[in-house]
Scaffold this motif. Sequence first.
Motif, PDB file in Angstrom:
ATOM      1  N   LEU A  78     -41.067  80.600 -70.327  1.00  0.00           N
ATOM      2  CA  LEU A  78     -39.778  79.927 -70.522  1.00  0.00           C
ATOM      3  C   LEU A  78     -39.924  78.426 -70.766  1.00  0.00           C
ATOM      4  N   SER A  90     -33.503  80.533 -75.456  1.00  0.00           N
ATOM      5  CA  SER A  90     -34.657  80.920 -74.644  1.00  0.00           C
ATOM      6  C   SER A  90     -34.275  81.895 -73.543  1.00  0.00           C
ATOM      7  N   CYS A  94     -36.771  85.102 -74.125  1.00  0.00           N
ATOM      8  CA  CYS A  94     -37.800  85.398 -73.125  1.00  0.00           C
ATOM      9  C   CYS A  94     -37.653  86.817 -72.546  1.00  0.00           C
TER      10      CYS A  94
END
Length: 154
Positions: A78, A90, A94
Amino acid sequence: MGLRFPWFGLTLIFAAVFPLILTMILFLGPLYLHYMDGVFRLYLEPRYWSNSIRNYVWVRNHIVAPFSEELIFRATMLPFLVPAFGVGWSIFLCPLFFGVAHFHHMIERVIRGQAEVADALKQTVFQICYTTVFGAYSAFLFTRTGKQEWKCRW
Protein backbone atom coordinates in the motif's frame (compact mmCIF):
# COMPACT_ATOMS: atom_id res chain seq x y z
CA MET A 1 -14.46 5.20 10.17
CA GLY A 2 -15.00 8.93 10.44
CA LEU A 3 -18.31 8.67 12.30
CA ARG A 4 -18.60 10.96 15.28
CA PHE A 5 -21.19 10.58 18.00
CA PRO A 6 -20.60 13.15 20.73
CA TRP A 7 -23.53 11.88 22.84
CA PHE A 8 -22.63 11.55 26.50
CA GLY A 9 -18.92 11.30 25.79
CA LEU A 10 -19.28 7.90 24.10
CA THR A 11 -17.12 8.77 21.09
CA LEU A 12 -14.37 6.31 22.03
CA ILE A 13 -16.85 3.47 22.53
CA PHE A 14 -18.46 4.09 19.13
CA ALA A 15 -15.04 4.38 17.50
CA ALA A 16 -14.14 0.93 18.85
CA VAL A 17 -17.50 -0.81 18.41
CA PHE A 18 -18.34 0.10 14.78
CA PRO A 19 -15.08 -1.19 13.25
CA LEU A 20 -15.39 -4.32 15.38
CA ILE A 21 -18.93 -4.98 14.13
CA LEU A 22 -17.89 -4.33 10.52
CA THR A 23 -14.95 -6.72 10.87
CA MET A 24 -17.22 -9.39 12.33
CA ILE A 25 -19.63 -8.98 9.40
CA LEU A 26 -16.77 -9.38 6.93
CA PHE A 27 -15.69 -12.61 8.62
CA LEU A 28 -19.11 -14.09 7.94
CA GLY A 29 -17.81 -14.92 4.44
CA PRO A 30 -15.30 -17.57 5.49
CA LEU A 31 -17.64 -18.88 8.18
CA TYR A 32 -20.44 -19.26 5.62
CA LEU A 33 -18.08 -21.07 3.26
CA HIS A 34 -17.10 -23.48 6.05
CA TYR A 35 -20.77 -23.99 6.90
CA MET A 36 -21.55 -24.83 3.28
CA ASP A 37 -18.59 -27.24 3.17
CA GLY A 38 -19.80 -28.94 6.36
CA VAL A 39 -16.74 -28.14 8.46
CA PHE A 40 -18.31 -25.50 10.67
CA ARG A 41 -19.44 -28.05 13.30
CA LEU A 42 -15.78 -28.86 14.01
CA TYR A 43 -15.33 -25.41 15.55
CA LEU A 44 -17.70 -26.38 18.34
CA GLU A 45 -15.58 -29.31 19.50
CA PRO A 46 -12.91 -28.56 22.15
CA ARG A 47 -10.74 -31.41 20.82
CA TYR A 48 -10.48 -29.57 17.47
CA TRP A 49 -8.84 -26.58 19.15
CA SER A 50 -6.44 -28.60 21.30
CA ASN A 51 -5.31 -30.68 18.29
CA SER A 52 -5.13 -27.71 15.94
CA ILE A 53 -2.75 -25.61 18.00
CA ARG A 54 -0.23 -28.49 17.82
CA ASN A 55 -0.56 -28.84 14.03
CA TYR A 56 2.04 -26.81 12.14
CA VAL A 57 -0.10 -26.57 9.00
CA TRP A 58 -3.02 -25.19 11.01
CA VAL A 59 -0.75 -22.67 12.74
CA ARG A 60 0.65 -21.63 9.35
CA ASN A 61 -2.81 -21.21 7.80
CA HIS A 62 -4.54 -19.49 10.73
CA ILE A 63 -1.80 -17.47 12.42
CA VAL A 64 1.29 -17.04 10.23
CA ALA A 65 -0.51 -16.56 6.87
CA PRO A 66 -2.85 -13.77 8.05
CA PHE A 67 0.04 -11.96 9.72
CA SER A 68 2.26 -12.22 6.64
CA GLU A 69 -0.62 -11.20 4.33
CA GLU A 70 -1.22 -8.07 6.36
CA LEU A 71 2.48 -7.30 6.33
CA ILE A 72 2.81 -7.78 2.57
CA PHE A 73 -0.45 -6.34 1.29
CA ARG A 74 -1.02 -3.49 3.69
CA ALA A 75 2.27 -2.50 5.27
CA THR A 76 4.47 -3.07 2.22
CA MET A 77 2.38 -2.82 -0.95
CA LEU A 78 0.00 0.00 0.00
CA PRO A 79 2.73 2.59 0.73
CA PHE A 80 4.13 1.95 -2.77
CA LEU A 81 0.75 2.18 -4.50
CA VAL A 82 -0.45 5.39 -2.81
CA PRO A 83 2.21 7.74 -4.27
CA ALA A 84 1.57 6.36 -7.75
CA PHE A 85 -2.25 6.05 -7.75
CA GLY A 86 -3.47 8.10 -4.79
CA VAL A 87 -5.19 6.88 -1.64
CA GLY A 88 -8.62 6.24 -3.20
CA TRP A 89 -7.42 4.07 -6.09
CA SER A 90 -4.88 2.27 -3.90
CA ILE A 91 -7.57 1.26 -1.42
CA PHE A 92 -9.31 -0.62 -4.26
CA LEU A 93 -6.22 -1.76 -6.21
CA CYS A 94 -4.27 -3.35 -3.35
CA PRO A 95 -7.14 -5.69 -2.35
CA LEU A 96 -7.43 -6.97 -5.91
CA PHE A 97 -3.90 -8.36 -5.55
CA PHE A 98 -4.92 -9.67 -2.13
CA GLY A 99 -7.99 -11.43 -3.57
CA VAL A 100 -6.24 -12.89 -6.61
CA ALA A 101 -3.44 -14.19 -4.38
CA HIS A 102 -6.01 -16.68 -3.06
CA PHE A 103 -6.66 -18.18 -6.51
CA HIS A 104 -4.28 -21.05 -5.77
CA HIS A 105 -7.01 -22.56 -3.58
CA MET A 106 -8.94 -23.51 -6.73
CA ILE A 107 -5.97 -25.39 -8.14
CA GLU A 108 -5.45 -27.19 -4.81
CA ARG A 109 -9.10 -28.27 -4.65
CA VAL A 110 -9.04 -29.65 -8.20
CA ILE A 111 -5.66 -31.40 -7.90
CA ARG A 112 -6.59 -33.04 -4.58
CA GLY A 113 -9.91 -34.19 -6.03
CA GLN A 114 -11.90 -32.25 -3.43
CA ALA A 115 -14.08 -30.55 -6.06
CA GLU A 116 -14.86 -30.49 -9.75
CA VAL A 117 -13.48 -27.56 -11.73
CA ALA A 118 -16.84 -25.73 -11.87
CA ASP A 119 -17.46 -26.11 -8.13
CA ALA A 120 -13.89 -25.14 -7.27
CA LEU A 121 -14.22 -22.07 -9.49
CA LYS A 122 -17.44 -21.01 -7.74
CA GLN A 123 -15.87 -21.44 -4.31
CA THR A 124 -12.73 -19.57 -5.35
CA VAL A 125 -14.62 -16.66 -6.92
CA PHE A 126 -16.66 -16.37 -3.71
CA GLN A 127 -13.45 -16.43 -1.66
CA ILE A 128 -11.79 -13.83 -3.92
CA CYS A 129 -14.84 -11.58 -3.50
CA TYR A 130 -14.86 -11.59 0.27
CA THR A 131 -11.07 -11.38 0.58
CA THR A 132 -11.13 -8.38 -1.77
CA VAL A 133 -13.83 -6.71 0.32
CA PHE A 134 -11.91 -7.44 3.51
CA GLY A 135 -8.71 -6.19 1.86
CA ALA A 136 -10.40 -2.90 0.88
CA TYR A 137 -11.70 -2.51 4.42
CA SER A 138 -8.24 -3.22 5.88
CA ALA A 139 -6.56 -0.86 3.42
CA PHE A 140 -9.08 1.85 4.31
CA LEU A 141 -8.36 1.43 8.02
CA PHE A 142 -4.62 1.40 7.33
CA THR A 143 -4.78 4.67 5.39
CA ARG A 144 -6.99 6.28 8.06
CA THR A 145 -4.37 5.84 10.78
CA GLY A 146 -2.43 8.78 9.35
CA LYS A 147 0.86 7.50 10.75
CA GLN A 148 2.58 6.68 7.47
CA GLU A 149 4.27 8.85 4.90
CA TRP A 150 3.05 8.37 1.36
CA LYS A 151 6.28 9.41 -0.34
CA CYS A 152 8.12 6.97 -2.51
CA ARG A 153 11.64 6.60 -1.07
CA TRP A 154 13.53 5.23 -4.05
